[in-house]
Design a protein around this motif. Structure first.
Motif, PDB file in Angstrom:
ATOM      1  N   PHE A 242      85.470 -17.771  -1.177  1.00 14.60           N
ATOM      2  CA  PHE A 242      84.983 -19.141  -1.316  1.00 14.60           C
ATOM      3  C   PHE A 242      85.955 -20.038  -2.083  1.00 14.60           C
ATOM      4  CE2 PHE A 242      80.292 -17.617  -1.073  1.00 14.60           C
ATOM      5  CZ  PHE A 242      80.329 -17.696   0.312  1.00 14.60           C
TER       6      PHE A 242
ATOM      7  N   ALA B 299      81.781 -24.506  -1.827  1.00 12.57           N
ATOM      8  CA  ALA B 299      81.349 -23.118  -1.958  1.00 12.57           C
ATOM      9  C   ALA B 299      81.958 -22.420  -3.163  1.00 12.57           C
ATOM     10  CB  ALA B 299      81.696 -22.333  -0.686  1.00 12.57           C
TER      11      ALA B 299
ATOM     12  N   TYR C  19      79.466 -27.184   1.367  1.00 14.31           N
ATOM     13  CA  TYR C  19      78.197 -26.731   1.946  1.00 14.31           C
ATOM     14  C   TYR C  19      77.110 -27.792   1.864  1.00 14.31           C
ATOM     15  CZ  TYR C  19      76.503 -25.702  -2.832  1.00 14.31           C
ATOM     16  OH  TYR C  19      76.109 -25.778  -4.155  1.00 14.31           O
TER      17      TYR C  19
ATOM     18  N   LEU D 150      74.208 -22.895  -2.946  1.00 14.26           N
ATOM     19  CA  LEU D 150      74.892 -22.356  -1.775  1.00 14.26           C
ATOM     20  C   LEU D 150      73.906 -21.629  -0.859  1.00 14.26           C
ATOM     21  CD1 LEU D 150      77.819 -21.893  -0.657  1.00 14.26           C
ATOM     22  CD2 LEU D 150      77.759 -19.706  -1.864  1.00 14.26           C
TER      23      LEU D 150
ATOM     24  N   PHE E  31      75.608 -18.928   4.252  1.00 11.90           N
ATOM     25  CA  PHE E  31      76.720 -19.862   4.438  1.00 11.90           C
ATOM     26  C   PHE E  31      77.935 -19.214   5.086  1.00 11.90           C
ATOM     27  CE2 PHE E  31      80.415 -22.352   2.914  1.00 11.90           C
ATOM     28  CZ  PHE E  31      80.123 -23.517   3.603  1.00 11.90           C
ATOM     29  N   GLU E  32      78.232 -17.960   4.743  1.00 17.16           N
ATOM     30  CA  GLU E  32      79.417 -17.311   5.297  1.00 17.16           C
ATOM     31  C   GLU E  32      79.287 -17.053   6.800  1.00 17.16           C
ATOM     32  OE1 GLU E  32      76.813 -13.836   3.979  1.00 17.16           O
ATOM     33  OE2 GLU E  32      77.217 -15.912   3.394  1.00 17.16           O
TER      34      GLU E  32
ATOM     35  N   PHE F  57      81.732 -22.721   7.791  1.00 14.22           N
ATOM     36  CA  PHE F  57      82.560 -21.746   7.082  1.00 14.22           C
ATOM     37  C   PHE F  57      83.575 -21.092   8.025  1.00 14.22           C
ATOM     38  CE2 PHE F  57      83.392 -17.418   5.539  1.00 14.22           C
ATOM     39  CZ  PHE F  57      83.853 -17.694   4.261  1.00 14.22           C
TER      40      PHE F  57
END
Length: 343
Positions: free
Chosen positions: A197, A223, A248, A287, A291-292, A297
């Motif tokens: 991140f 992030a 994000y 976050l 998110f990943e 991302f």
């Protein structure tokens, strides 16, 4: 004469990886800010400032050293470290502050809180926070250590009781049920994510508002735990392109052609329930749990040239139908996974 400032400290940890301070201090020549078990469990989200635990009303020097020992409940491990801080950088940030606070375009603001991010595998990040702004000032690696119940100080011995760890990790008041469900279905996040991140590229946000509107405020969260907030007096002014981590969350406030205030918040997630349910923890600003896995991302990390300036375009000219895309070197990458609303 060395410069002095007023500052305090707090803790941060990922939602999925609750942490507990064992002992720590931010150490200045004339002041020490302590941490211990009385801070309880830190789990409010990576980079999210936690509760505040006092401080001093006096002006003091900036800290030159950070010592910290903490307990990672998920891993059932202790980590510790002793690190020298970049006092020159910290002093410069305190002095520069920001030309306007999040609430007053005429008032200069500055940082006042050191946020200590406790991560899995001994990762520790130090941020400076103030009035909607947050910037990283240290990135460190702790070493795994052993502490037994017999060795622990008296007020920490309860942590070694047989069911303590199990009770904490199953407590819905500490680990939100939606987080528990996500962990049960997918497992824990890769601990290396918190380092991933931190990767940055040169980008700037470009907002397209409804015709006749005037931008007043913008706020975006990255992030890596950094945040930027600005009030906008000149609607034509653009933020400079600079190295930033992947964002994000975007928040914008503007006046429409009739002078009425409107706002829009966009959170990049494939599961809006993460924002809805976990807003009970930190007002929906942390976050996202997935998110990943989002296209924001993935585009940022897999498709963009990190050496080329990039625009993240947020088109809300049609009201609630926000359109977001990343533009680099003439090519557009649409971003579809988001939770958005306009007020």
């Amino acid at each position: 004469m060395e410069e002095k400032f007023k500052w305090t400290g707090t803790l941060s940890a990922p939602n999925e990886y609750p942490m507990q301070a064992y002992y720590g201090e931010l150490i200045a020549d004339d002041y020490q800010f302590p941490f211990s078990d009385i801070w309880g469990i830190a789990d409010g989200g990576w980079g999210e400032p936690g509760k505040y635990g006092g401080g001093t009303d006096n002006l003091v020097k900036v800290p030159h050293t950070l010592e910290f020992t903490w307990y990672s409940l998920v891993e059932d491990k202790f980590y510790a470290g002793h690190w020298e801080l970049d006092t020159k950088k910290i002093t410069q940030l305190f002095n520069e502050g920001f030309s306007q606070t999040y609430f007053d375009s005429l008032k200069k603001g500055t940082y006042e809180t050191f946020v200590i991010g406790l991560g899995p595998k001994g990762k520790l990040v130090l941020w400076l926070y103030g009035d909607g702004h947050q910037v990283e000032v240290g990135n460190f690696q702790g070493k795994e250590i052993k502490i037994t119940q017999a060795e622990a100080y008296d007020k920490f011995k309860y942590v070694f009781e047989p069911k303590y760890r199990e009770d904490i990790l199953s407590d819905p008041g500490i680990v939100n049920p939606i987080i528990s469900q996500k962990i049960k279905a997918e497992g824990y996040p890769d601990p290396n994510l918190y380092e991933t991140f931190r990767e940055k590229l040169n980008w700037t946000p470009k907002l397209i508002l409804p015709a006749g509107s005037t931008l007043e405020k913008r706020n975006f969260y990255m992030a890596n735990g950094e945040r930027e907030s600005t009030l906008q007096d000149n609607p034509a002014a653009a933020l400079p392109s600079k190295k930033r981590a992947v964002p994000y969350l975007f928040y914008f406030q503007w006046k429409n052609k009739d002078g009425k205030k409107e706002s829009s918040q966009i959170v990049f997630t494939g599961n809006p329930e993460y924002v809805k349910e976990t807003s009970k923890i930190s007002n929906g600003t942390f976050l996202p749990l997935d998110f990943e896995k989002t296209d924001m991302f993935k585009i940022f990390n897999e498709k963009l040239d990190k050496k080329i300036n990039t625009d993240i375009v947020i088109d809300i000219s049609n009201g609630s139908n926000a359109d977001v895309y990343i533009e680099q070197n003439g090519k557009k990458y649409p971003v579809k996974q988001m939770d958005k609303y306009v007020i």
